[in-house]
Scaffold this motif. Sequence first.
Motif, short mmCIF file in Angstrom:
data_model
loop_
_atom_site.label_atom_id
_atom_site.label_comp_id
_atom_site.label_asym_id
_atom_site.label_seq_id
_atom_site.Cartn_x
_atom_site.Cartn_y
_atom_site.Cartn_z
N SER A 182 -3.18 -6.11 1.51
CA SER A 182 -4.21 -6.00 0.48
C SER A 182 -3.79 -5.23 -0.76
N PHE A 183 -2.49 -4.98 -0.92
CA PHE A 183 -2.09 -4.17 -2.06
C PHE A 183 -1.78 -5.04 -3.28
N GLN A 184 -0.80 -5.93 -3.17
CA GLN A 184 -0.48 -6.84 -4.27
C GLN A 184 0.26 -8.05 -3.73
N ASP A 185 -0.25 -9.23 -4.06
CA ASP A 185 0.40 -10.49 -3.66
C ASP A 185 1.31 -10.94 -4.79
N SER A 186 2.56 -11.25 -4.46
CA SER A 186 3.52 -11.65 -5.49
C SER A 186 3.77 -13.16 -5.54
N ASN A 187 3.36 -13.90 -4.50
CA ASN A 187 3.73 -15.31 -4.44
C ASN A 187 2.55 -16.28 -4.36
N GLY A 188 1.34 -15.79 -4.51
CA GLY A 188 0.18 -16.66 -4.59
C GLY A 188 -0.35 -17.17 -3.28
N ASP A 189 0.12 -16.62 -2.14
CA ASP A 189 -0.39 -17.10 -0.86
C ASP A 189 -1.64 -16.34 -0.41
N GLY A 190 -2.08 -15.40 -1.23
CA GLY A 190 -3.32 -14.67 -0.92
C GLY A 190 -3.14 -13.46 -0.05
N ILE A 191 -1.89 -13.17 0.33
CA ILE A 191 -1.59 -12.02 1.19
C ILE A 191 -0.60 -11.11 0.48
N GLY A 192 -0.90 -9.84 0.42
CA GLY A 192 -0.01 -8.88 -0.21
C GLY A 192 1.33 -8.83 0.49
N ASP A 193 2.36 -8.38 -0.21
CA ASP A 193 3.71 -8.42 0.34
C ASP A 193 4.56 -7.28 -0.24
N LEU A 194 5.78 -7.17 0.27
CA LEU A 194 6.68 -6.10 -0.18
C LEU A 194 7.05 -6.22 -1.65
N PRO A 195 7.40 -7.42 -2.16
CA PRO A 195 7.66 -7.50 -3.60
C PRO A 195 6.46 -7.06 -4.44
N GLY A 196 5.25 -7.33 -3.95
CA GLY A 196 4.06 -6.87 -4.66
C GLY A 196 3.95 -5.36 -4.69
N ILE A 197 4.27 -4.74 -3.56
CA ILE A 197 4.26 -3.27 -3.51
C ILE A 197 5.30 -2.72 -4.48
N ILE A 198 6.49 -3.33 -4.50
CA ILE A 198 7.54 -2.88 -5.42
C ILE A 198 7.05 -2.94 -6.86
N ASP A 199 6.34 -4.02 -7.20
CA ASP A 199 5.83 -4.18 -8.57
C ASP A 199 4.80 -3.11 -8.93
N ARG A 200 4.15 -2.53 -7.91
CA ARG A 200 3.09 -1.55 -8.18
C ARG A 200 3.51 -0.11 -7.84
N LEU A 201 4.80 0.12 -7.63
CA LEU A 201 5.25 1.47 -7.29
C LEU A 201 4.95 2.47 -8.40
N ASP A 202 4.96 2.01 -9.66
CA ASP A 202 4.67 2.93 -10.75
C ASP A 202 3.26 3.50 -10.63
N HIS A 203 2.33 2.71 -10.16
CA HIS A 203 0.97 3.22 -9.96
C HIS A 203 0.95 4.34 -8.93
N ILE A 204 1.65 4.10 -7.82
CA ILE A 204 1.69 5.12 -6.77
C ILE A 204 2.37 6.38 -7.29
N ALA A 205 3.47 6.19 -8.00
CA ALA A 205 4.19 7.34 -8.55
C ALA A 205 3.31 8.13 -9.52
N SER A 206 2.46 7.43 -10.26
CA SER A 206 1.61 8.10 -11.25
C SER A 206 0.60 9.03 -10.60
N LEU A 207 0.32 8.83 -9.32
CA LEU A 207 -0.62 9.69 -8.62
C LEU A 207 0.00 11.05 -8.29
N GLY A 208 1.31 11.09 -8.20
CA GLY A 208 1.98 12.34 -7.85
C GLY A 208 2.09 12.59 -6.37
N VAL A 209 1.93 11.55 -5.54
CA VAL A 209 2.00 11.72 -4.09
C VAL A 209 3.46 11.89 -3.67
N ASP A 210 3.63 12.41 -2.46
CA ASP A 210 4.98 12.67 -1.95
C ASP A 210 5.56 11.52 -1.14
#
Length: 544
Positions: free
Chosen positions: A17-45
Amino acid sequence: MTEWWRGGVIYQVYPRSFQDSNGDGIGDLPGIIDRLDHIASLGVDCIWLSPINSSPQADMGYDVSDYMQVDPLFGSLQDFDVLIDRAHALGIKVIMDQVVSHTSDQHPWFRESCFSKDNARADWYVWADANPDGTPPNNWLSVFGGSAWEWHTARKQYYLHNFLTSQPDLNYHNPKVQDAVLDVMRFWLDRGLDGFRLDTVNYYFHDAQLRSNPPLKSLNGKPAVNPYDMQSHQYSKSQPENVAWLKRVRDLLNDYPNATTVGEVGDDERGLELMRQYTSGSDLLHMCYSFDFLGVKFSAAHFRSKIEAFFADNSTGWPCWSFSNHDVIRHMTRWAPHSVSPADLSRQAVALIMTLKGSVGLYQGEELGLQEADILYEELTDPRGIRFWPEDKGRDGCRTPMPWQHAMNHAGFTTGTPWLPVKHAAAALSVETQNADPNSTLQFYREIIAWRKGQPALLTGTIEFFETDEPVLAYRRSAGNKDIICVFNLSAEERGVTMAGTAVELEAVSHNAVLDGKALTLGPNGYALVEAPAGEGKVSYKAG
């Protein structure tokens, strides 16, 4: 070796449920990679990835068929390696779910085990003969309803499954099973993983005598929605042999500097006790969490009693507290009756968890103030919800996709049809929308996480509670010559609190709070965080 995890903030990503990168409706690892900047912006460890291993997906990945492969739904081992490298480049560690109390019935280990009673893996799972009348060997129940025993025709025996019938339990009384599981963990650690969230960490061992569980005494004669909740699970889980096994896990982790473990303790009767036991000293797990703060209780007495009980008798254990995750109704919905403003409640909740003693677990979407989605029966995917609807609607409502862009189809999660719908209320709280608002919940999460990192008293300091009546919760966090006094109004009405010995102004991350000399006024869900010289600040509040 540093103990980065002690007082660290861990952000749970539910990959589907994080980010789908290939249009199959299911989130995936490439989608997470694309959104890493958001996670980093939170300042989490750290990021905790929910299951990504190969799986038939009968329980959304918590039924593993190959521990050493990434399920094609989510990508590949190469995608995993890229994710690790990019997260590390951003200063973020990564841990992943390790679901090893049970496997899928499609796992090669089980397929071999169920073939006969004398094969090489015949006793890798929990098998038992039927009673003379054909009934299961005892009264143990499944978390998902019905008996925890399933008949297998080929072996003419029952096998144990604490969850779905397609999730047979491994037999940890067999040292070969333990060795195989350690090999699995070593495989991922060698790829650069920073540790594990250990699913159902108290379910590994069962009573070798297969004694029946007694009834739970506190039901007062009223049947539960799920009959599982009518038993005291004295023999089906949480067995004493578990401690020696967890020491073996820690021995392995010690070979990987800075790697950590977070154990999920699922035991309503003994959760806090097991958390303490499993993390005490330096030869067991690093951290554990239970479900004590994942329910509907929202009172000063509840929070205080659990924290004090955990750290009683100079306990050396370490907790990882969380208010929401993929298994429970989101806390913004559970605790809504105690608030008139979602914005106030979201700020109070994160301020509370950031100031309690322990590490912090945040669930994706929490930083947006997401509430539980209202899922229709025909939209359900969760086997628990399908089984117990409508009294228990299951876990799909907290698992709906992340809303990234309000104006995009499915809030930017996918170009296809999402596996669960993105509801309008969630889309309105999108990351894009909140990034543009300096007063948003998202911006506040960033502020308070950054503020917390500069407060040694909050990361590893002691905690001491003040005597206050409901609904005021007040405590002191201390380290060195500096204290942080934390005062929370856990209600939707204004409260006046008396403070003494504090000549310092409120910290900027306080909310709905006014300090005038010794008089502290807390608005609805207001809270005050005040710096004070060591031992000088005091708080008092009497109701009425």
